[in-house]
Design an enzyme around this catalytic site. Structure first.
Site, PDB file in Angstrom:
ATOM      1  N   ASP A  16       0.860  -1.186   0.000  1.00 45.21           N
ATOM      2  CA  ASP A  16       0.000   0.000   0.000  1.00 45.21           C
ATOM      3  C   ASP A  16       0.894   1.233   0.000  1.00 45.21           C
ATOM      4  O   ASP A  16       1.689   1.435   0.918  1.00 45.21           O
ATOM      5  CB  ASP A  16      -0.882  -0.032   1.262  1.00 45.21           C
ATOM      6  N   ASP A 110      -2.913   2.437  -6.068  1.00 47.60           N
ATOM      7  CA  ASP A 110      -1.875   2.524  -5.034  1.00 47.60           C
ATOM      8  C   ASP A 110      -1.791   1.317  -4.112  1.00 47.60           C
ATOM      9  O   ASP A 110      -1.061   1.346  -3.130  1.00 47.60           O
ATOM     10  CB  ASP A 110      -2.067   3.794  -4.202  1.00 47.60           C
ATOM     11  N   GLU A 111      -2.532   0.231  -4.411  1.00 48.43           N
ATOM     12  CA  GLU A 111      -2.396  -0.948  -3.556  1.00 48.43           C
ATOM     13  C   GLU A 111      -2.694  -2.218  -4.331  1.00 48.43           C
ATOM     14  O   GLU A 111      -3.460  -2.216  -5.292  1.00 48.43           O
ATOM     15  CB  GLU A 111      -3.297  -0.850  -2.311  1.00 48.43           C
TER      16      GLU A 111
END
Length: 362
Positions: A16, A110-111
């Site tokens: 993350d 983003d993860e």
């Protein structure tokens, strides 16, 4: 360790990025470093898409209305989002993941989940893989990432939040059930505010409380989510890391603390939901042709309104426009609105190379 008949323990890493959009802006503009910034619009309908750690000191977080954020921190600097840049950085990060495993399941830009049980480097220890990946991300992008390492997706996701920013945590099979028992259910991934409130009313405040309920009880009160809650309360989550999956739909919804009666607050409440579903499509290179708006009124009756177009929506602005068109006819509402949701469906894999020819053929 394992006998011949048992399944080997899976090694799952959840990576993350830390304050991703805000960190990219601070990386690219030195004047923003060390300052409280919010990525998003500062206008009346604006919503914070991401907040820097300097802004989080003032309790500013994503999905917060911009007017509220400005009130909490008058020095807050608003930066318009640059999704094209975030997408390029996300692709760089994905390439780093691919050096270690092909089992990559992105959740947004983003993860992502990585299954490193069998990995391309032949590394035995998943913690070492996570450390290396975070170092490579820092080297290539200049950005910090956090990671959670465990034997299933739920615990890996929970672990990645425990040592942010720029840290990592491992939850071993021995520690998993004990960790879950002590955790408040409102912090569980997959338990939103409305579900947490329902659990609270049923006397379920911690993982231990959840574990104390029978499968039948959980199915009765939570339907198809019942078996999932029954499993995670015991540290069990059998979901596989699924690379390159195209879901039938992707949706997000929110229950509001106060019923909504006017268009502007409703449209503002929908913005973070639009951004969430769009980020999933962007991360997975998926296009959507159908937008559905869900409205639940104060008396718990609900309606849905949908619009389908011929070609996949090319930009978030197109989703915003369609949601606005679906929303405006329901105002003024016959009753207060307690929940709004957005779902994108008719999903299909994007094919950028062939797109010009496809468009000509339409």
């Amino acid at each position: 360790m394992n006998d011949m008949n048992s399944t080997p323990v899976r090694k799952i890493v959840h990576v993350d990025m830390d304050a991703f959009y805000a960190s990219v802006e601070q990386r690219d503009n030195p004047e923003l470093r060390g300052k409280p910034i919010a990525v998003g619009g500062s206008a009346a309908r604006g919503v914070v898409a991401a907040a820097s750690y300097e802004a989080r000191v003032f309790s500013i977080h994503s999905a917060m209305p911009s007017v509220t954020a400005k009130r909490k921190c008058p020095e807050l600097i608003f930066v318009p989002p640059r999704f094209d840049v975030y997408k390029l950085v996300s692709q760089q990060i994905r390439e780093i993941f691919a050096e270690y495993t092909s089992m990559i399941e992105p959740l947004s830009l983003d993860e992502a989940y990585l299954d490193v049980t069998q990995n391309l480097k032949g590394m035995e220890i998943a913690t070492d893989i996570a450390t290396e990946i975070r170092a490579r991300i820092k080297q290539v992008t200049g950005l910090n990432a956090s990671a959670g390492i465990s034997y299933n997706k739920f615990l890996a996701k929970m672990a990645s939040d425990l040592n942010k920013p720029n840290g990592q945590v491992v939850i071993t099979p021995k520690k998993g059930p004990v960790f879950v028992e002590a955790l408040p259910v409102k912090k569980f991934h997959g338990v939103g505010p409305a579900t947490a409130e329902k659990m609270h009313r049923l006397g379920i405040d911690t993982g231990a409380d959840l574990k104390g309920k029978t499968l039948e009880f959980l199915v009765e009160h939570f339907g198809k989510s019942g078996p999932y809650f029954h499993g995670i309360a015991r540290g069990i989550d059998e979901r596989q890391v699924k690379p390159n999956r195209v879901r039938k739909s992707v949706g997000a919804e929110d229950t509001f603390s106060q019923d909504l009666h006017a268009y502007e607050p409703a449209r503002q409440g929908l913005q973070p939901l639009i951004e969430k579903v769009w980020a999933y499509c962007e991360a997975n290179e998926i296009g959507a042709k159908t937008v559905t708006l869900k409205v639940k009124y104060a008396d718990f009756t609900q309606i849905t309104r949908s619009k389908t177009i011929a070609a996949p929506l090319p930009a978030i602005a197109d989703v915003e426009e369609l949601v606005g068109l679906l929303l405006s006819p329901i105002f003024p509402p016959r009753k207060g609105i307690r929940l709004l949701g957005v779902t994108l469906s008719s999903l299909e894999r994007r094919t950028p190379v062939a797109e010009p020819q496809l468009r000509l053929a339409l």
